[in-house]
Design an enzyme around this catalytic site. Structure first.
Site: not given
Length: 797
Positions: A393, A396, A466
């Site tokens: 997760d 980035e 998300d």
């Protein structure tokens, strides 16, 4: 030794001495040509006849660059050198580069002299700056495209555009946006801009520009697909790495939510699916299995007392014929063992990340030693339990504060500003390579929220972040996914129903309006590389929507069952992604470049070679006066959705068997359980029987549907379904060819073998028409049974 040419440009007045002496130098090399002007040095290097690198530095600068993305070494084949007017030329068998000896401008052409793309004459700019006290540049390169040329790729962005002509977008990794600086042209070429800093992409009347925040050079690659979109993707994968094969089970249905709060809850979900007879293959454990104190964030250890026996949990999931992956982050709380060791070795950044506290810090994925240490914790604390894959997760990584000083952090490769877009590539590289070194018996599977060029070689499945739960966002997922595929990254999915329902649907799964959105989103997800329900605030399990016999439950079950029927088709196409640089989610311009109506059509796509998919992306049956009031459902009138059938093929409605010609828009009725779905005439479609998990009925007959109206073929791929033995040749293929005029289907002799292969098998062949082989199909549909023992077999239908 390279041949050195010196070009002396002089202006001479008759009877007088030369008045101007401006020297330009070019040098033939084993891979191309080097040119020095009065301001810049240009290297043109052929990595293959179809792949050409252009590397530019200000004159007098000679910094070496080791690409983080490129895995190919230059191997140009035979090159030819010459002149075209006042331009220097270097050519391979397929591609010609022309260089202006005065300006350093580079233009590309096919071997027949047809223009591909050209730099603007004054399109290069190096703007001096400092980065962590070191001199460097902001780098900009502008290209000149032709009128009417469409451009795609650039990663995943939530702007709703398929064609980026006349648009601009920022290439900077963040939740919801994925930066992949690969431009894909409708003319059948691509450009890979090899820079890792934030980059502004702009296409306007001044040209097409990559403008990067930091760079010591301008560095890009021309990918000559020889007029083919698949050729562009193939050149990109040749340059940056092929996509390995996922385990077959990953193609089944996945259940997830934010989050299962205990071992018992997770196991009860799997058991409930089994008791209901609804297929399931994957279950996901999200965060806080380590505990609820953020100081122990991402410890990689099961410190939460609600997970008392993690190995027993994984073993139970396996006993139920399912698989489990787990959420892991690139950041760590300050009381974790891994944090302490990383900090001691100065391998942590100090910028603000999520959760927003200074006690959680991100590790330096650009440091090989940090990647080693990261894996050592994942291996001993998680992988050793038998865990089947990784949910990496926030790769980035996720910065929480826009004014955070993240760019000023020092990495092993310079400032974070310089390399930030490549963070997901490096962190997934560490996990992929280490697991491959640990075992060859379990294929790597990584679900991740971000990606960069080359990341397909790390066995990653990207999801769109998300996203909000809304119809507008659902519609934008299609061009976002298609552009990521056109940039060469093949595997994508999104949270079914959207991650955040609260803004639009505060009553969640109890609201028929959310149920309609979820149902349509799930229909779309059945035709993406990964079918995965996930989100926060409201549960997503099928039984939360009602009982069997209610519309939301029945529609969801219908598409889960359809997904499992498609497994032989999907696994064979996944092999094509690995073996032949294929693309699963195909924007229509890939297959119909001569049809101008599809150039900017982002509302439908091909799923593999057979299926035309047009998701429903607007509410049709549920209305609400206010978001805080439950929606009202009205199914009394069946609504419709417009579908464009591309020219150049005939199309068969999957649900009815009706055939229609391409080049027209049709109005398709869309009851709540119908996704507009068409099959290209000539398709040969292998279907599995209904099953509860992948592999449950591997010995059962396969249904082979033939869609008449054109010639066609399909190659069925089979192997051990996990392990890397396929890389050693342990697999088998069966090519099936349909001759439409002769009405004959030929099964070619099987090629290859693998341990456990069925030597003989049964195929039930169905010729599709409006009465037979429609929809999910019936096992008792009229069929011609074929006993196949590996030898060439032809039947007439």
């Amino acid at each position: 030794m390279p041949q050195r040419l010196s070009l002396l440009l002089t202006t001479v007045s008759l009877g007088l001495l030369p008045t101007v002496t401006l020297a330009q130098q070019s040098q033939q090399t084993s891979t191309g040509l080097t040119l020095t002007t009065d301001s810049v040095t240009v290297d043109v290097q052929f990595y293959s006849p179809d792949i050409v690198r252009v590397f530019k530095q200000p004159k007098g600068h000679s910094k070496n660059k080791q690409s983080l993305v490129v895995v190919l070494a230059p191997a140009p084949g035979k090159l030819r050198y010459g002149k075209q007017g006042n331009l220097l030329t270097v050519s391979s068998a397929t591609t010609q580069a022309r260089l202006n000896p005065q300006t350093g401008q580079v233009s590309f052409f096919t071997s027949k002299g047809q223009p591909l793309v050209s730099e603007l004459a004054a399109g290069l700019r190096f703007t001096p700056k400092t980065d962590l006290g070191e001199p460097t540049y902001q780098v900009r390169q502008t290209f000149r495209l032709t009128p009417g040329e469409a451009i795609y790729g650039l990663g995943q962005h939530q702007d709703g555009w398929l064609n980026y002509r006349g648009h601009k977008t920022r290439l900077r990794q963040q939740n919801l946006d994925i930066a992949v600086p690969v431009l894909h042209s409708s003319k059948g070429y691509g450009l890979f801009w090899d820079n890792y800093s934030s980059t502004q992409f702009t296409d306007d009347d001044k040209g097409t520009t990559f403008d990067s925040e930091v760079g010591d050079c301008a560095d890009y690659y021309l990918l000559n697909g020889q007029g083919s979109a698949d050729g562009v993707v193939a050149r990109y994968r040749t340059l940056t790495g092929q996509a390995p094969l996922f385990p077959r089970w990953t193609l089944g249905f996945w259940q997830s939510k934010e989050r299962y709060k205990s071992q018992q809850e997770l196991l009860e979900v799997v058991e409930k699916y089994r008791s209901l007879g609804v297929p399931l293959d994957g279950i996901v454990q999200d965060w806080q299995y380590w505990g609820e104190d953020n100081d122990y964030w991402n410890s990689t250890e099961f410190g939460n007392p609600r997970f008392p026996d993690p190995k027993g949990m994984v073993d139970k999931v396996h006993a139920l014929h399912a698989h489990q992956i787990i959420s892991v982050w690139p950041s760590f709380g300050n009381k974790t063992k891994v944090f302490q060791e990383l900090k001691q070795r100065n391998m942590l950044y100090d910028f603000i990340t999520w959760p927003p506290t200074h006690h959680v810090q991100v590790y330096d994925a650009f440091n090989p030693a940090a990647r080693d240490l990261y894996w050592s914790y994942l291996n001993k604390n998680i992988f050793a339990l038998g865990m089947d894959g990784w949910w990496l997760d926030a790769t980035e990584p996720d910065q929480i504060h826009p004014l955070s000083s993240d760019d000023e952090n020092q990495t092993a490769l310079g400032s974070f500003r310089r390399v930030r877009n490549a963070f997901p590539l490096l962190t997934t590289t560490g996990v992929y390579q280490h697991q491959r070194q640990t075992t060859t018996d379990k294929r790597v599977f990584i679900l991740t929220r971000s990606a960069f060029a080359g990341q397909q070689r790390n066995a990653t499945m990207t999801w769109s972040g998300d996203v909000q739960s809304s119809w507008d966002v659902l519609a934008k997922q299609l061009p976002a996914a298609l552009n990521l595929s056109l940039a060469g990254v093949p595997y994508w999915n999104s949270d079914i129903g959207g991650f955040f329902p609260n803004g639009q649907y505060p009553k969640g799964v109890k609201d028929p309006a959310f149920q309609e959105l979820f149902t349509r989103w799930q229909q779309f997800a059945a035709f993406t590389p990964m079918m995965r329900a996930h989100g926060e605030a409201t549960p997503r399990e099928i039984y939360q929507f009602g009982e069997r016999g209610t519309w939301a439950f029945d529609s969801q079950e219908k598409y889960i069952n359809l997904r499992y029927r498609l497994l032989p088709y999907l696994y064979s196409i996944m092999w094509g992604v690995t073996h032949a640089a294929g693309t699963l989610m195909r924007a229509l311009p890939m297959d119909f470049p001569q049809d101008p109506k599809v150039a900017d059509l982002g509302s439908e796509y091909l799923f593999g070679p057979a299926f035309l998919v047009r998701p429903v992306t607007e509410s049709q049956y549920v209305t609400r006066a206010d978001k805080n009031v439950l929606g009202t459902t009205d199914f009394t009138k069946t609504k419709t959705t417009d579908v464009y059938l591309p020219a150049g093929a005939s199309w068969v409605d999957f649900w009815t068997g009706r055939r229609q010609t391409g080049g027209q828009t049709v109005s398709r009725e869309t009851p709540i359980d119908v996704l507009p779905l068409y099959v290209r005439a000539g398709s040969v479609l292998p279907l599995a029987p209904r099953q509860q998990y992948t592999g449950e009925k591997d010995g059962a007959p396969l249904e082979i549907r033939v869609y008449p109206g054109a010639n066609g073929e399909f190659t069925l791929y089979e192997d051990e379904n996990d392990t890397y033995n396929y890389e050693k040749g342990a697999y088998a293929t069966i090519r099936m060819r349909w001759d439409d005029k002769a009405r004959q289907l030929t099964f070619d002799s099987r090629a290859g073998s693998f341990p456990g292969m069925q030597a003989a098998r049964t195929f039930r062949v169905v010729l599709v028409d409006e009465q037979h082989g429609t929809g999910l199909g019936q096992d008792d549909a009229p069929a011609k049974e074929v006993k196949y023992a590996g030898q060439k077999t032809t039947i007439k239908l």
